[in-house]
Design a protein around this motif. Structure first.
Motif, short mmCIF file in Angstrom:
data_model
loop_
_atom_site.label_atom_id
_atom_site.label_comp_id
_atom_site.label_asym_id
_atom_site.label_seq_id
_atom_site.Cartn_x
_atom_site.Cartn_y
_atom_site.Cartn_z
N VAL A 140 0.83 -1.21 0.00
CA VAL A 140 0.00 0.00 0.00
C VAL A 140 0.87 1.26 0.00
O VAL A 140 1.76 1.42 0.83
CB VAL A 140 -0.93 0.02 1.23
N ALA A 141 0.60 2.14 -0.96
CA ALA A 141 1.31 3.42 -1.04
C ALA A 141 0.40 4.51 -0.47
O ALA A 141 -0.80 4.52 -0.74
CB ALA A 141 1.67 3.74 -2.48
N TYR A 142 0.98 5.42 0.31
CA TYR A 142 0.17 6.49 0.90
C TYR A 142 1.05 7.71 1.19
O TYR A 142 2.27 7.61 1.23
CB TYR A 142 -0.51 6.02 2.18
N ARG A 143 0.42 8.83 1.39
CA ARG A 143 1.11 10.07 1.75
C ARG A 143 0.27 10.82 2.77
O ARG A 143 -0.97 10.73 2.75
CB ARG A 143 1.30 10.99 0.54
N THR A 144 0.92 11.60 3.63
CA THR A 144 0.21 12.48 4.55
C THR A 144 0.34 13.91 4.02
O THR A 144 1.45 14.40 3.85
CB THR A 144 0.79 12.39 5.97
N VAL A 145 -0.79 14.50 3.73
CA VAL A 145 -0.81 15.88 3.21
C VAL A 145 -1.78 16.68 4.07
O VAL A 145 -2.94 16.29 4.22
CB VAL A 145 -1.27 15.91 1.73
N VAL A 197 -3.65 10.15 2.46
CA VAL A 197 -4.25 9.74 1.18
C VAL A 197 -3.66 8.39 0.82
O VAL A 197 -2.43 8.24 0.75
CB VAL A 197 -3.95 10.76 0.07
N VAL A 199 -3.56 5.03 -1.80
CA VAL A 199 -3.92 4.41 -3.08
C VAL A 199 -4.35 2.99 -2.75
O VAL A 199 -3.56 2.19 -2.26
CB VAL A 199 -2.73 4.38 -4.05
N LEU A 239 -8.67 6.11 -4.69
CA LEU A 239 -8.01 6.80 -3.59
C LEU A 239 -8.92 6.81 -2.36
O LEU A 239 -10.13 6.92 -2.49
CB LEU A 239 -7.73 8.25 -3.96
N THR A 280 -9.18 8.91 1.33
CA THR A 280 -8.64 9.97 2.17
C THR A 280 -9.18 9.81 3.58
O THR A 280 -10.39 9.73 3.78
CB THR A 280 -9.06 11.36 1.62
N LEU A 328 -4.13 19.28 -0.72
CA LEU A 328 -4.69 17.94 -0.58
C LEU A 328 -5.71 17.65 -1.69
O LEU A 328 -5.69 16.60 -2.31
CB LEU A 328 -5.35 17.76 0.79
N LEU A 344 -3.88 17.30 -4.93
CA LEU A 344 -3.22 15.99 -5.02
C LEU A 344 -4.21 14.92 -5.47
O LEU A 344 -3.93 14.13 -6.38
CB LEU A 344 -2.65 15.62 -3.65
N LYS A 345 -5.39 14.91 -4.86
CA LYS A 345 -6.38 13.88 -5.21
C LYS A 345 -6.84 14.05 -6.66
O LYS A 345 -7.00 13.07 -7.38
CB LYS A 345 -7.58 13.95 -4.25
N ARG A 361 -0.88 -1.52 -12.12
CA ARG A 361 -0.47 -0.98 -10.82
C ARG A 361 0.70 -1.76 -10.27
O ARG A 361 0.85 -2.95 -10.51
CB ARG A 361 -1.61 -1.11 -9.81
N ARG A 419 3.30 -1.30 -6.44
CA ARG A 419 3.62 -0.45 -5.29
C ARG A 419 4.59 0.65 -5.70
O ARG A 419 4.43 1.82 -5.35
CB ARG A 419 4.20 -1.31 -4.17
N ASP A 447 2.87 3.30 -7.80
CA ASP A 447 2.00 4.10 -6.94
C ASP A 447 2.81 5.11 -6.13
O ASP A 447 2.42 6.27 -5.99
CB ASP A 447 1.20 3.20 -5.99
N GLU A 448 3.93 4.64 -5.57
CA GLU A 448 4.79 5.53 -4.77
C GLU A 448 5.30 6.68 -5.62
O GLU A 448 5.30 7.84 -5.19
CB GLU A 448 5.98 4.75 -4.20
N LEU A 505 2.53 9.12 -6.46
CA LEU A 505 2.20 9.93 -5.28
C LEU A 505 3.22 11.04 -5.10
O LEU A 505 2.88 12.18 -4.78
CB LEU A 505 2.16 9.04 -4.04
N GLU A 527 2.21 14.88 -5.38
CA GLU A 527 2.40 15.73 -4.20
C GLU A 527 3.23 16.96 -4.55
O GLU A 527 2.91 18.08 -4.15
CB GLU A 527 3.10 14.92 -3.10
#
Lengths: 101, 287
Positions: free
Chosen positions: A19-24, A29, A31, A38, A40, B228, B231-232, B243, B245, B248-249, B252, B256
């Protein structure tokens, strides 16, 4: 507690490695790989998510009690519900407490 | 008669060379032959593809013959590269070699499958360059450009066509975005659109000033976006195929950075004269 039910081993929880994610802006958020979409999280859920790294629910409650002005019981219920949803969506993996997180 | 054809596609200083084996007729090649073909370009291609055209049965395992084409697509990282598999459409790998991409694929005798392969390859190229491929149109003006992002039918072409009067079209449907040396982002054409019949834009990448997410609405207005939300929105408009990982990274990271470094706004618009008033005013303020 039901005497017929064996006592459950407490589980630790970690974010799935795929799982890929970011904090904004204090929100996470994610994926969602299997759903190709997505997700959130709100600020509270983001706090939980960012602290998961192999902790038990009771450990998360102790940490978050100092941040949020709610009872430990409420926190435990809300965190448990959130973690269950994340597990159901394959975003979080439960690990028995005896195992390496 | 079965034959082999070699094509070189050029777009915003990038080259894709595609060698197609097993060509049985012009129908096999129509999507490519409609795009901008260059010859005599001696640069090393950014992407080199070897493609073997196959009949339907050769691409579909016995057990999965009930799966229609184009419904299943998978991507897996293998030995430093990517393996793509879409039953009944294509199968093959794309690997980085000396800073470029090299691929070998079996593709169905169908223009759609061949076009799908090129979209995969170009999408992977822009990721390889540290950016991404987006569902967007772009028009440059005075050395900068705005990207208009939206789903099919949202009005990307309408807006780009209107702006074309005072600028240079880069792309109508899909735009590549790459990081610029020294910071910022630049927009590149792709081989998937032939804006205004003028041929694919072959000039250098154009610095991106901002991202405009378009929606048709009852009233016309511009709404600035917080990072935010930006970004979405950016991630929603990535043209990614499959897809992983790692992918996706990277996307992102790109989204961002773009969300924080570029002006991002939503344009709600009506397809009437009020739209042009708002857009023209916004352009003047931005340019």
């Amino acid at each position: 507690m039901d005497p017929q039910q064996p006592e459950r081993t407490p589980l630790r929880y970690r974010i799935d490695k795929d799982v890929a994610y970011r904090t904004v802006a204090d929100k996470v958020v994610i994926v969602v790989p299997r759903e190709n979409r997505l997700l959130t999280l709100n600020v509270t859920a983001s706090e939980v998510w960012n602290r998961l790294d192999g902790k038990e629910i009771c450990e998360l409650v102790m940490e978050l009690e100092t941040i949020f002005d709610v009872s430990a019981e409420t926190l435990a219920r809300d965190i448990g519900s959130f973690v269950d949803q994340m597990v159901e969506r394959h975003l979080v993996v439960p690990v028995p407490s005896g195992d390496e997180p | 008669m079965v034959s082999e054809r070699v094509y070189t596609l050029s777009f915003s200083e990038h080259l894709v060379e595609i060698t197609v084996h097993g060509v049985q007729g012009e129908e096999d090649l129509r999507p490519i032959s409609d795009w901008s073909i260059v010859s005599g370009d001696c640069r090393v291609p950014d992407v080199r593809l070897e493609v073997w055209l196959q009949d339907h049965a050769a691409l579909l395992p016995e057990a999965k013959r009930d799966i229609p084409s184009h419904t299943v697509e998978s991507i897996a990282q293998r030995e430093g590269g990517f393996r793509y598999y879409s039953p009944g459409a294509l199968e093959g790998t794309l690997v980085p070699v000396d800073g470029k991409l090299s691929g070998s694929f079996q593709v169905l005798h169908s223009g759609r499958a061949l076009e799908g392969l090129l979209k995969i390859a170009v999408s992977q190229l822009f990721c390889h360059l540290g950016g991404g491929l987006f569902h967007a149109s772009a028009v440059s003006h005075s050395g900068i450009c705005f990207l208009f992002l939206g789903p099919s039918g949202a009005g990307k072409t309408t807006i780009a066509t209107r702006l074309n009067a005072g600028g240079t079209p880069i792309s109508l449907d899909r735009v590549g975005v790459v990081p610029r040396e020294g910071g910022g982002w630049a927009a590149c054409a792709t081989p998937f659109s032939d804006p205004f019949g003028a041929g694919t834009y072959a000039g250098p990448p154009v610095p991106v000033r901002g991202l405009v997410f378009i929606h048709q609405a009852e009233a016309t207005r511009m709404v600035p976006l917080e990072p935010l939300t930006a970004l979405k929105n950016i991630l929603k408009h990535v043209a990614a195929y499959g897809r992983s990982r790692e992918l996706d990274e990277q996307l992102l990271d790109v989204a961002e950075r773009m969300a924080t470094e570029l002006e991002c706004c939503e344009l709600h618009f009506t397809k009437d004269e009020r739209f042009w008033t708002v857009l023209d005013r916004s352009q003047k303020e931005s340019l």
